[in-house]
Each structure stands twice: as structure tokens, then as C-alpha cells.
Design an enzyme around this catalytic site. Structure first.
Site, PDB file in Angstrom:
ATOM      1  N   ASP A 185      -4.370  -5.007   6.027  1.00  0.00           N
ATOM      2  CA  ASP A 185      -4.846  -5.797   4.895  1.00  0.00           C
ATOM      3  C   ASP A 185      -3.795  -6.822   4.479  1.00  0.00           C
ATOM      4  O   ASP A 185      -2.624  -6.486   4.281  1.00  0.00           O
ATOM      5  CB  ASP A 185      -5.172  -4.873   3.714  1.00  0.00           C
ATOM      6  CG  ASP A 185      -5.839  -5.613   2.563  1.00  0.00           C
ATOM      7  OD1 ASP A 185      -6.499  -6.639   2.820  1.00  0.00           O
ATOM      8  OD2 ASP A 185      -5.690  -5.154   1.405  1.00  0.00           O
ATOM      9  N   HIS A 216      -2.724  -0.981  -3.287  1.00  0.00           N
ATOM     10  CA  HIS A 216      -3.866  -0.109  -3.008  1.00  0.00           C
ATOM     11  C   HIS A 216      -3.728   1.178  -3.824  1.00  0.00           C
ATOM     12  O   HIS A 216      -2.853   1.995  -3.565  1.00  0.00           O
ATOM     13  CB  HIS A 216      -3.934   0.240  -1.517  1.00  0.00           C
ATOM     14  CG  HIS A 216      -4.238  -0.931  -0.645  1.00  0.00           C
ATOM     15  ND1 HIS A 216      -3.965  -0.948   0.701  1.00  0.00           N
ATOM     16  CD2 HIS A 216      -4.793  -2.142  -0.917  1.00  0.00           C
ATOM     17  CE1 HIS A 216      -4.355  -2.104   1.219  1.00  0.00           C
ATOM     18  NE2 HIS A 216      -4.851  -2.845   0.244  1.00  0.00           N
ATOM     19  N   SER A 250       0.845  -1.195   0.000  1.00  0.00           N
ATOM     20  CA  SER A 250       0.000   0.000   0.000  1.00  0.00           C
ATOM     21  C   SER A 250       0.881   1.245   0.000  1.00  0.00           C
ATOM     22  O   SER A 250       1.648   1.444  -0.935  1.00  0.00           O
ATOM     23  CB  SER A 250      -0.953  -0.023   1.204  1.00  0.00           C
ATOM     24  OG  SER A 250      -1.869   1.056   1.143  1.00  0.00           O
TER      25      SER A 250
END
EC number: 3.1.1.61
Length: 507
Positions: A446, A349, A322
Site C-alpha cells: 500500500d 493502518h 502499517s
């Protein structure tokens, strides 16, 4: 917590006022000053020493990319880019992330209140992420470290092109004058007028990619001098085994540095020309000059054929990242060799459109193929598939036993779409494959639960990026705390570890 001082950089007085009002709404931040262009931003950064900078991309005198590079050279500071959702805007945003920007937000398409409110919320969210990271310790701004190392090794090269690899540097130096002249010259002569020397090299076909996988370099026309000089400062391309020698101008492009050139195909114009060529006729009293050697034989060194990607494989890699991910992906994927025996599935992401630009840019630097994934496409070895922004990506197996990409849009998972957990969990049950999972820099958790479930299902290797190289040590930390990892290594060691692990389990 002490107020963090923010420098706002934008050439629009309206946007400077909007962002200033947004920042001042949160007591954790204070607008230190505003700048109207990149030159002013660099000067204020040195003099005022802000904690965070918001930087527009398109500005007069000095744009956001140039200002970002100078700031990272003089006083590395967390920078959040403001990006327009256009083709140029997305490409420049990906460049900025690789040059050291910590994150970005999309600017509103127009003076619409809803857009302004949404952008304000996104800006505060990014500022809070940076604030939380600063509170836990100094940010790791990798490009600054790389440039300092390059400067120590060779000050003259570091000042002009600090992030160019030795192979690319040698090619650039050898062909600099020729490329600069070609950028402003008239269109090149046809093959017949150009003479016999080098004709074979011009006629050799180069392997074509699908339109969806073309890199920026493949698509773009020859660049003017100014843009060429800017691009020389981009992150280094990792050379493949076949790129360790100087190549002629016809092959001076990313594809040829990593992919073998095919000989003329039977029946093609090049093959016919070679077949129909006649020896020169001797005239009385006139000496015949020795024919110049064919470029393909005398100029181009033999290039060993590299294994082609195949749909037959027994191993697979999945990567999640991310905040700070584009730079981390560049480091890892450029370290993967062209004969890598597995496909690589990647979740970064990122919003729609930006993942496409990210894939194009990475593809131009990597030995393997890199592209944005499409629904239903069959997986191949030596290829990285990046999940499109706004869609989840999963691994699926069809009725013929072939592995394919599955894209869905059932909604965000833990606030993310694409989600790393969704990707990792889709590998569960595929025990006929040797599975390897990697979690790198990023805020939140995540991928941690998915990695743990994958490890419990018999995955061979699960890797977390070590804290000392993470821009944000959130996602890897969560995986470590869950006991989901078999290895914790710094960013620079991830690619070599993957190559070693897959090689040791190949049989």
C-alpha cells in the site's frame, strides 16, 4: 518452514483454550505453552524461548504492559497484544506498540461465536505476518536497542527510567517528591491562602486546545504513584527549543514544554489583581520585609514566542505506515520542530478508536500538534493529521483556495481503510504545493503505486525507510522496486531529512 512455537498468555482459561485451538489449526505454528499472567509469561519466555507470544493486556499480579517491558529487556520476542475495544484498552494498546509489541488484535466483546471466529482469523493473519518477517531475517525490536544504549550511557538511569529524555528526566528528578506528595495530598489551597509567592505563575493562562485535540495528559487527573512510575518508562519526549531550561511546577506539563505561555489578558482576574495591588503600609517600629519577586519574573525564564500554526503554506508532507508504524511515527514526529512550515497527513493502518488514542499519545510527546483528522477541517502548519480508522483521508481544496481534509468510506483499497494510496493520489495535481511523501515500515505494498504517481507528477521528495530499521520491510520495498523513491534512509534520519528538504525549498 519449521514450526514456530507460540506462547499464549491470558488470565481466562476459556480464551487460552480458544486461542490454543486456533493456533493449532495452522500447521506452521505449535502452541508451546500457556501462561495465566504476566509473571508466568516472563518466566516461560526466558525458560522456553518461544518464537511468538500472544499477550493479554489486563491480568492479575503483572499486566500485559509490565510483562511486555520485562520481556523486551530480557529476551526480545515478537509479541501480539490482545486488546479490548475500550478507552483504556485502546490507550494501553498504543503504549504496548511503542514499548515493542509488533501488532495487536481486538478481543471479542463477549462469548459470541461470530466474534470468536473473526478474532481467530485475525490472530492467524497476524501470526503469518510475523512468520513471514522472521523467515526473511531477525525482527528489529527497536525499544530493546534503545534501552541497551541508555543502559551503557547511564546504568542507574536506565534501570529506573530507561526511556526518559534528559529534559524530562531533569524535571522529574527536581519535582519527584513534590509530585508524589501531591498525588495523595488533600486538594490544594486557594490562591489567596497559598500566599503571594508563585501566584502569578498560577494565574497565567495556558493556551487551550480544542476538546478533540486534548492529549491524555491534558484530560487525566493527577495519577496515583504506581501509574506515575509506569509512565516514566514511556518513550522519550523530544524537547523543543523553549524546553531546554527547568520549568516551575505550574508549567511542568507537556503543553508548557513546547508552547509559550501568554501574559495575563487585559481585564482578566490576573491582570486586575496586578493592577489593584497596593504597596504595604509602614507601621511605626515595624520593618517591612522585602516583597518576594513575582514568580513570572523571578522563577520563569523568558520564553521566546514560537510561530503559531497558520493556514497559509506552500508545502505539504504525507506519510504512510502499517506494522511497526506507531513506534516509527513516534520517532519521526517527535523530531519535527514546533515551527514546521507545513501540515503532515498520516495514514496508519489501524481500526477505528485506536487511531484516536494514537493521536492523543503522540500529541503529548511532540513539539507539533497531533490529532485525529475530522472531515472538512482546514489544514494548518506544524500539525499532523492522522486518518481515522475505517475512513480514507484525502487532500482537497475549497472554493476560497484553502486546503482541507476529506474523509470518505467508499470501501477498502487493497484491503486497507484508510489506504496510503488514496492519500498519496489525492496530492496529485496540486502542483502549486511542494509535496513530500514518506513510506515506512509495513506489510504489503500500500502506498507504492501512489508514491510513484506522485513522483511522476513532480513531487519534490519521496522517502522510503531503509530496510535495516523497518520492523517489516514490505511497503518501502515495493516503492523502491517501482522506482518511486528519491531517498532511502534509516528511520532516525527521516525527520532531519524532511526538515532539511522543506527548509531548502521554503522560498
Amino acid at each position: 518452514m519449521t514450526e514456530l512455537k507460540v506462547l499464549i498468555v491470558d488470565d481466562s482459561p476459556f480464551m487460552r483454550k480458544v486461542f490454543s485451538d486456533v493456533v493449532d489449526m495452522d500447521s506452521a505454528f505449535q502452541v508451546l505453552a500457556t501462561a495465566c499472567d504476566g509473571e508466568e509469561a516472563v518466566k516461560m519466555t526466558i525458560e522456553l524461548m518461544p518464537d511468538i507470544i500472544t499477550m493479554d493486556l489486563e491480568m492479575p499480579r503483572m499486566n500485559g504492559i509490565e510483562a511486555l517491558q520485562k520481556i523486551m529487556e530480557t529476551r526480545p520476542t515478537p509479541v501480539i497484544m490482545l486488546s479490548a475495544v475500550t478507552d483504556n484498552g485502546t490507550r494501553d494498546t498504543i503504549r504496548a506498540l511503542q514499548f515493542g509489541a509488533i501488532d495487536f488484535i481486538r478481543k471479542p466483546d463477549g462469548a459470541v461465536k461470530l466474534d470468536i471466529r473473526q478474532v481467530g482469523e485475525q490472530l492467524l493473519e497476524k501470526l503469518r505476518i510475523v512468520a513471514e518477517t522472521i523467515d526473511k531475517g531477525p525482527l528489529r525490536l527497536l525499544p530493546a536497542v534503545v534501552e541497551k544504549a541508555a543502559e551503557k550511557a547511564s546504568p542507574s538511569l536506565a534501570s529506573s527510567a530507561p526511556l526518559v529524555s534528559p529534559v524530562r528526566q531533569s524535571v522529574e528528578e527536581a519535582k519527584e517528591a513534590e509530585r508524589m506528595a501531591a498525588a495523595t495530598a488533600e486538594p490544594p489551597l486557594d490562591k489567596q491562602s497559598a500566599g503571594k509567592v508563585g501566584s502569578a505563575a498560577m494565574e497565567q493562562p495556558v493556551k487551550e486546545k480544542p476538546a478533540s485535540a486534548l492529549s491524555e495528559t491534558d484530560k487525566a487527573p493527577r495519577l496515583p504513584r504506581r501509574e506515575t512510575e509506569v509512565r516514566r518508562n514511556e518513550p522519550p519526549a523530544r524537547p523543543s527549543a523553549s524546553a531546554s531550561r527547568k520549568l516551575p511546577p505550574a508549567l511542568d506539563r507537556p503543553d508548557s514544554l513546547r508552547k509559550p505561555v501568554k501574559p495575563p489578558v487585559a481585564g482578566s482576574p490576573a491582570a486586575s489583581a496586578k493592577k489593584d495591588a497596593k504597596p504595604p503600609v509602614r507601621q511605626p517600629g515595624v520593618a517591612i520585609a522585602a516583597s518576594p519577586p513575582a514568580a513570572s519574573a523571578a522563577v520563569v525564564p523568558p520564553i521566546s514566542a514560537e510561530p503559531k500554526p497558520t493556514t497559509s503554506f506552500t508545502q505539504i508532507v504525507a506519510i504512510g505506515t502499517s506494522t511497526g508504524g506507531p513506534r516509527a511515527l513516534h520517532e519521526v514526529l517527535t523530531g519535527i520542530p514546533a515551527d514546521f512550515p507545513a501540515p503532515i497527513l498520516v495514514v496508519q493502518h489501524m481500526p477505528p478508536k485506536f487511531t484516536h488514542s494514537l493521536a492523543q499519545r503522540l500529541d503529548s510527546f511532540c513539539s507539533i500538534h497531533v490529532r485525529e483528522a475530522t472531515d472538512g477541517e482546514q489544514l494548518e502548519t506544524a500539525t499532523a493529521y492522522i486518518a481515522p480508522g475505517g475512513k480514507h483521508m484525502s487532500l482537497t481544496k475549497d472554493a476560497f483556495g484553502k486546503y482541507r481534509v476529506k474523509l470518505t468510506n467508499e470501501g477498502p483499497r487493497s484491503g486497507h481503510m484508510p489506504s496510503v494510496d488514496v492519500l498519496f493520489e489525492s496530492l496529485i495535481g496540486h502542483r502549486q504545493l511542494k509535496r513530500y511523501a514518506v513510506l515506512m515500515t509495513g506489510m504489503g505494498s500500500d502506498g507504492a503505486k501512489g508514491m510513484k504517481a506522485l513522483l511522476d507528477d513532480g513531487a519534490q521528495t519521496t522517502i522510503a525507510e531503509a530496510e535495516q530499521t523497518c520492523v517489516v520491510y514490505g511497503m518501502p520495498r515495493s516503492a523502491v522496486e517501482l522506482g518511486a523513491t528519491t531517498h532511502q534512509v534509516p528511520l532516525q534520519s527521516i525527520a532531519p531529512l524532511l526538515v532539511q528538504e522543506l527548509k531548502s525549498r521554503k522560498t
